[in-house]
Enzyme design. Structure first.
Site, PDB file in Angstrom:
ATOM      1  N   LYS A  80       0.527  -1.248   0.289  1.00  0.00           N
ATOM      2  CA  LYS A  80      -0.193  -0.039   0.093  1.00  0.00           C
ATOM      3  C   LYS A  80       0.884   1.201   0.784  1.00  0.00           C
ATOM      4  O   LYS A  80       1.933   1.530   0.160  1.00  0.00           O
ATOM      5  CB  LYS A  80      -0.663   0.498   1.489  1.00  0.00           C
ATOM      6  CG  LYS A  80      -2.017   0.677   1.078  1.00  0.00           C
ATOM      7  CD  LYS A  80      -2.893  -0.359   0.342  1.00  0.00           C
ATOM      8  CE  LYS A  80      -4.991   0.743   0.249  1.00  0.00           C
ATOM      9  NZ  LYS A  80      -5.689   0.044  -0.136  1.00  0.00           N
ATOM     10  N   GLY A 185     -20.458   5.908   4.818  1.00  0.00           N
ATOM     11  CA  GLY A 185     -19.450   6.696   3.649  1.00  0.00           C
ATOM     12  C   GLY A 185     -20.118   6.289   2.316  1.00  0.00           C
ATOM     13  O   GLY A 185     -20.533   5.435   1.929  1.00  0.00           O
ATOM     14  N   GLY A 187     -19.559   7.442  -0.613  1.00  0.00           N
ATOM     15  CA  GLY A 187     -17.842   8.204  -1.986  1.00  0.00           C
ATOM     16  C   GLY A 187     -18.551   6.610  -3.231  1.00  0.00           C
ATOM     17  O   GLY A 187     -19.452   6.507  -3.276  1.00  0.00           O
ATOM     18  N   VAL A 189     -17.364   3.462  -3.442  1.00  0.00           N
ATOM     19  CA  VAL A 189     -17.625   2.433  -3.385  1.00  0.00           C
ATOM     20  C   VAL A 189     -19.171   2.404  -2.330  1.00  0.00           C
ATOM     21  O   VAL A 189     -19.928   1.792  -3.321  1.00  0.00           O
ATOM     22  CB  VAL A 189     -16.193   1.517  -2.804  1.00  0.00           C
ATOM     23  CG1 VAL A 189     -17.087   0.992  -2.258  1.00  0.00           C
ATOM     24  CG2 VAL A 189     -15.462   1.672  -3.462  1.00  0.00           C
ATOM     25  N   TYR A 191     -21.731   4.883  -2.639  1.00  0.00           N
ATOM     26  CA  TYR A 191     -22.547   4.849  -3.763  1.00  0.00           C
ATOM     27  C   TYR A 191     -23.104   3.967  -4.411  1.00  0.00           C
ATOM     28  O   TYR A 191     -24.067   3.801  -4.719  1.00  0.00           O
ATOM     29  CB  TYR A 191     -21.666   6.612  -4.379  1.00  0.00           C
ATOM     30  CG  TYR A 191     -22.828   7.081  -5.356  1.00  0.00           C
ATOM     31  CD1 TYR A 191     -24.065   7.214  -5.290  1.00  0.00           C
ATOM     32  CD2 TYR A 191     -22.767   5.745  -6.487  1.00  0.00           C
ATOM     33  CE1 TYR A 191     -25.345   7.513  -6.369  1.00  0.00           C
ATOM     34  CE2 TYR A 191     -23.918   6.136  -7.275  1.00  0.00           C
ATOM     35  CZ  TYR A 191     -24.346   7.142  -7.798  1.00  0.00           C
ATOM     36  OH  TYR A 191     -25.787   7.102  -8.607  1.00  0.00           O
TER      37      TYR A 191
END
Length: 363
Positions: A80, A185, A187, A189, A191
Site C-alpha cells: 500500500k 460513507g 464515496g 464505493v 454510492y
C-alpha cells in the site's frame, strides 16, 4: 518515529519514505509480503494529522492486502502507499508525476492502484513516469459497461455479494426488500453499494463528510440522511462502513443495534479484540479484507487479460468464502476475523512477528 518497534509492524519486507521538495510530495510505501507475487495495493491520499498516523495506516493497509489477495486466490502480495495531503487542495499533476518517479525506483516490488483520494486519471499521470500502476486501461467491465479501469464498481459489487451472504447467514433471508441498511460513507464505493441495495429493495440511511455526496444518495435512492454520531447506532439490520477504518471500537460496538456489519472500509476494527467483542454482542462481522476484495480481483484481471464474465464469477466467490468463514465461526465459537486470518495464512508464507501477526490482531 520508530518502524521496527511500531505496534503495526508485522515483518514488513520494505517500508519506504518518499519525498520531493519541489512538489511537496510526502509519501510512504509499505510492502508487507510478496511470497505470492508483486505487492499490489491502492495509493491513498489523505490529510493525515501526523506522520505517525500515516505510518500506522500504511502498515495496517499493506498487511490487509496480503490477506485480501490470498483469500481471493490471487498471485499477488500485499502492499500500500499513502500520500500525505488533502486531495481536494494539494493534489497536482506535478505531485502525481513525482509519485510515479518514486514508484519507478522501487523496481516493480510495489504496484499502485486507485484508492481513497486518488482516481484513474491520477494513476495515469503517475504512469507517465512509471510502469508500476494498475487499473488504468479502458475495457468492458464485469457489468458489461465501459470502464476506464476504476475498480470501484467491482469493489461495491463484491461488498453487495458479501452483504447478502451475511444477511442470509445471520437473518435467514435472501430477499433484501425492506432490509434496513446504514451506509457510512457515500464515496465511489459506498454510492455504488447503496445503488445495489436500493435496486434490491433495501431501505437506506446514509452519512458522508461531503454534503453533496449525501445529497445525491438522498435524491437518487430515497435515502435518509443522518449525522456522523447517528449512523452506526441506528435500529437497522445492517451497518455498512464504507469510509475510513477503526470505526468499530469500545465506544461504538456497545451502541450498535444492527445484527450484521458488512461494509467496504478497510481496517474497520480499531483493536484486535474488537472482533471478539462484536461476537459477544451477537453481531456478525464480515471481515473487511474478505468482503472488499472485488477491486483487487478486478485490477488483477486487468493485468492478466480481462474477461467480464470471468471477473464477475471471481468476484461472486466472495460470498462463498464468507459463508465458509461464518460456518466455521459458528462451529468453533471463534470470531470471523480469526477464521479468515487462518484461511489466508494457509495460502502465503506466513511468519509470525513479535506481535504474533494475524490481521484481526492488527485490526
Amino acid at each position: 518515529m520508530n518502524v521496527f518497534s511500531h505496534p503495526e509492524f508485522d515483518n514488513h519486507e520494505q517500508v519506504c519514505f518518499l519525498t520531493d521538495p519541489k512538489t511537496g510530495l510526502k509519501a510512504i510505501v509499505a510492502v508487507h509480503n510478496s511470497s505470492r507475487g508483486p505487492a499490489l495495493g491502492g495509493c491513498r491520499m489523505y490529510p493525515y494529522a501526523s506522520d505517525e498516523e500515516a505510518l500506522r495506516d500504511v502498515l495496517r493497509l499493506s498487511k490487509g492486502m496480503t490477506y485480501k489477495s490470498a483469500l481471493a486466490n490471487l498471485d499477488l502480495g500485499g502492499g500500500k502507499s499513502v500520500i500525505i495531503g488533502d486531495p481536494r487542495q494539494h493534489k497536482t499533476e506535478e505531485l502525481m508525476e513525482a509519485m510515479g518517479r518514486c514508484l519507478e525506483q522501487l523496481g516493480g516490488r510495489y504496484i499502485a492502484a486507485e484508492d481513497s483520494g486518488t482516481s484513474v486519471p491520477d494513476l495515469k499521470v503517475m504512469g507517465r513516469c512509471t510502469t508500476q500502476v494498475a487499473g488504468v486501461d479502458a475495457h468492458i467491465g464485469f457489468d458489461g459497461k465501459p470502464s476506464d479501469g476504476d475498480p470501484s464498481p467491482a469493489t461495491a459489487y463484491g461488498t453487495f455479494v458479501g452483504l447478502k451472504a451475511a444477511v442470509q447467514h445471520k437473518l435467514g433471508r435472501t430477499d433484501l426488500t425492506g432490509l434496513k441498511v446504514a451506509v457510512q460513507g457515500i464515496g465511489n464505493v459506498g454510492y455504488r453499494l447503496a445503488r445495489h441495495l436500493h435496486e434490491a429493495g433495501a431501505q437506506l440511511w446514509v452519512y458522508d463528510i461531503h454534503q453533496d455526496q449525501m445529497d445525491r444518495a438522498v435524491e437518487e435512492f430515497g435515502a435518509t440522511p443522518v449525522s456522523a454520531e447517528e449512523i452506526l447506532t441506528l435500529p437497522v439490520d445492517v451497518v455498512a462502513p464504507c469510509a475510513l477504518g477503526a470505526v468499530l471500537n469500545d465506544t461504538s460496538i456497545p451502541q450498535l443495534q444492527a445484527k450484521v456489519v458488512a461494509g467496504a472500509a478497510n481496517n474497520q476494527l480499531e483493536r484486535p479484540d474488537h472482533d471478539a467483542l462484536l461476537m459477544q454482542h451477537g453481531i456478525l462481522y464480515a471481515p473487511d479484507f474478505v468482503i472488499n476484495a472485488g477491486g483487487i480481483i478486478d485490477v488483477f484481471h486487468g493485468r492478466t487479460g480481462y474477461e467480464p464474465e470471468k471477473v464477475r464469477a471471481h468476484v461472486e466467490t466472495i460470498g462463498d468464502t464468507l459463508s465458509e468463514i461464518f460456518t466455521r465461526s459458528d462451529r468453533d465459537s471463534r470470531p470471523t476475523g480469526i477464521i479468515a486470518n487462518e484461511l489466508a495464512e494457509e495460502r502465503f508464507d506466513f511468519v509470525p512477528s513479535q506481535q504474533d501477526g494475524s490481521l484481526a490482531k492488527a485490526g
